[in-house]
Design an enzyme around this catalytic site. Structure first.
Site, short mmCIF file in Angstrom:
data_model
loop_
_atom_site.label_atom_id
_atom_site.label_comp_id
_atom_site.label_asym_id
_atom_site.label_seq_id
_atom_site.Cartn_x
_atom_site.Cartn_y
_atom_site.Cartn_z
N THR A 1 0.67 -0.84 0.18
CA THR A 1 0.04 0.55 -0.02
C THR A 1 0.75 1.11 -0.22
O THR A 1 0.61 1.95 -1.03
CB THR A 1 -1.04 0.04 1.63
OG1 THR A 1 -1.71 -1.14 1.23
CG2 THR A 1 -1.55 1.56 1.21
N GLN B 1 -4.48 -22.25 19.03
CA GLN B 1 -5.11 -20.68 18.09
C GLN B 1 -6.07 -19.32 18.68
O GLN B 1 -6.42 -18.89 18.51
CB GLN B 1 -7.14 -21.88 17.73
CG GLN B 1 -6.67 -22.92 16.59
CD GLN B 1 -8.35 -22.93 16.32
OE1 GLN B 1 -9.47 -22.35 16.38
NE2 GLN B 1 -8.30 -24.21 15.76
N ASP C 1 0.28 -6.98 4.12
CA ASP C 1 -0.56 -8.28 4.89
C ASP C 1 0.23 -9.50 5.50
O ASP C 1 -0.54 -10.03 5.56
CB ASP C 1 -1.65 -8.43 3.04
CG ASP C 1 -3.24 -7.85 2.82
OD1 ASP C 1 -2.94 -7.41 4.20
OD2 ASP C 1 -3.22 -7.55 2.24
N ASP D 1 1.50 -5.95 -4.19
CA ASP D 1 0.48 -6.75 -3.83
C ASP D 1 1.29 -8.03 -2.68
O ASP D 1 0.86 -8.98 -2.98
CB ASP D 1 -1.13 -6.18 -3.74
CG ASP D 1 -1.55 -6.60 -2.45
OD1 ASP D 1 -2.93 -6.34 -2.96
OD2 ASP D 1 -1.54 -7.51 -1.87
N SER E 1 0.05 -9.66 -0.88
CA SER E 1 -0.67 -10.68 -0.74
C SER E 1 -0.51 -12.29 -1.70
O SER E 1 -1.04 -13.14 -1.74
CB SER E 1 -2.37 -10.51 -0.58
OG SER E 1 -2.70 -10.10 -2.14
N1 ASP Z 1 -2.69 -4.94 0.46
C1 ASP Z 1 -1.40 -4.33 0.74
C2 ASP Z 1 -0.87 -5.11 0.74
O1 ASP Z 1 -0.18 -6.58 1.34
C3 ASP Z 1 -1.67 -4.42 1.82
C4 ASP Z 1 -1.05 -2.70 2.52
O2 ASP Z 1 0.39 -3.06 2.11
O3 ASP Z 1 -1.51 -3.01 3.70
O4 ASP Z 1 0.44 -5.06 -0.27
#
Ligand code: ASP
Length: 350
Positions: free
Chosen positions: A19, A288, A100, A67, A69
């Protein structure tokens, strides 16, 4: 990756995506370009006394920032290789990373860069550099401050004014600036009155005189489903567990069980676990619950884990436990040594 020199003897900043460097597109936020100019502009907007104290840095930007993710174990090993090839020319390293999976990359780097003799600081942001009220420049400034401190000799995360061990961090909030927590270990530092103050007593003191002993195995083969993370739920059946564990491509798995290390006393379920263990799969368990450790066997309902040869992950985070399984399975070790190392604190992860 492109490289641009801004100053010698400085901090190396590696931009991987996230982000922090994203910009609006018709499909939502996506990694943007020209990070060097944009980062410099954002840092200039911070209070003058903070900017004046920042170390010089050299920026390396991934050609195709992502990103986070989308990150895989192969990305973790590529990043470790990039740092290992360059870190000697710098006082420390800052990795700009999406939040993430930032904690996963940080934990993985810690295992690969064991004995690192200077700081490797990961950071990111909940808002892009140009967003109103963004946390991006402030987080980068904090990371630069800590990366210039030679007393820090491990992989850490600087975020929201706090410094957290890479193997102890968890992303805890989807929006708040205080997005990371260190549930089972004290902070390694904080920003106090504009200064980045390390709490050295909480750092890896006993590793300080160790020469770097990096382990940089190829993670690529394990990225293809070699290690699984399986959270149990009330009602899980042996058939469902078997679908994961009897897959011949699986090399290891992290089980997330209940409380202090319990699971159903279901003979069929326990048989699936024992079979996977007998097949040479490396199995480990954590709780958990986000806080506290497991101690399988305290309850009768935990005896099955021990009997099936499942290793206790103690109070490790899922991120630290799973990346450790990946790391140990990628090394050319026999089963006994793998199990011994899993139960040993290699980089303050347990
Ligand atoms: N989806 C973004 C990532 O992990 C979220 C972030 O950076 O805050 O790249």
């Amino acid at each position: 990756m492109t490289a641009r020199v801004s100053h010698p003897h400085s901090v190396l900043v590696i931009y991987t995506g996230g982000t922090l460097g994203m910009q609006e597109t018709p499909r939502g936020l996506a990694p943007g370009g020209d990070i060097e100019t944009r980062l410099a502009r954002a840092l200039e907007g911070l209070p003058a006394n903070l900017v004046a104290g920042l170390p010089a840095y050299r920026l390396l930007a991934f050609d195709a920032p992502i990103d986070s993710s989308a990150a895989t174990p192969a990305d973790w090993s590529r990043l470790a290789g990039d740092i290992a090839a360059r870190y000697r020319d710098y006082t420390g390293v800052v990795v700009l990373h999406g939040t993430d999976t930032l904690a996963w990359s940080a934990a993985s780097l810690a295992y690969q860069l064991q004995g690192i003799d200077r700081p490797v600081v990961l950071t990111g942001a909940m808002q892009p550099l140009e967003a109103k009220g963004s946390d991006a420049a402030d987080n980068v400034a904090l990371a630069l401050q800590f990366a210039a401190n030679p007393a820090l000799r491990e992989v850490v995360i600087a975020f929201g004014g706090r410094l957290i061990r890479g193997t102890r961090a968890r992303k805890w909030h989807t929006q708040a600036g205080l997005a990371f927590e260190s549930p089972n270990h004290p902070l390694l530092g904080e920003r106090v009155d504009g200064d980045a103050v390390p709490y050295l007593d909480n750092g890896l003191v006993h590793h300080r005189d160790d020469a770097p002993r990096f382990e940089l195995p190829d993670y690529e083969p394990l990225g293809d489903g070699g290690v699984a993370r399986i959270a149990l739920w009330p009602g899980i059946t042996a058939r469902q567990l078997s679908a994961w564990l009897d897959d011949s491509r699986l090399k290891g798995a992290l089980l997330e069980v209940w409380g202090g290390g319990n699971l159903p006393e279901d003979p069929a379920l326990l048989e699936v676990l024992a079979r996977a263990n007998d097949d040479g799969k490396l199995l480990a368990a954590i709780s958990q619950c986000p806080h506290g450790a497991i101690n399988p066997g305290d309850y009768a309902a935990g005896q099955g884990l021990k009997a099936a040869g499942v290793l206790s992950g103690g109070a490790m985070t899922p991120e630290a436990a799973l990346t450790k399984l990946v790391h140990l399975l990628a090394l050319p070790l026999d089963d006994i040594e793998r199990r011994r190392r899993f139960l040993t604190a290699l980089v303050g992860e347990r």
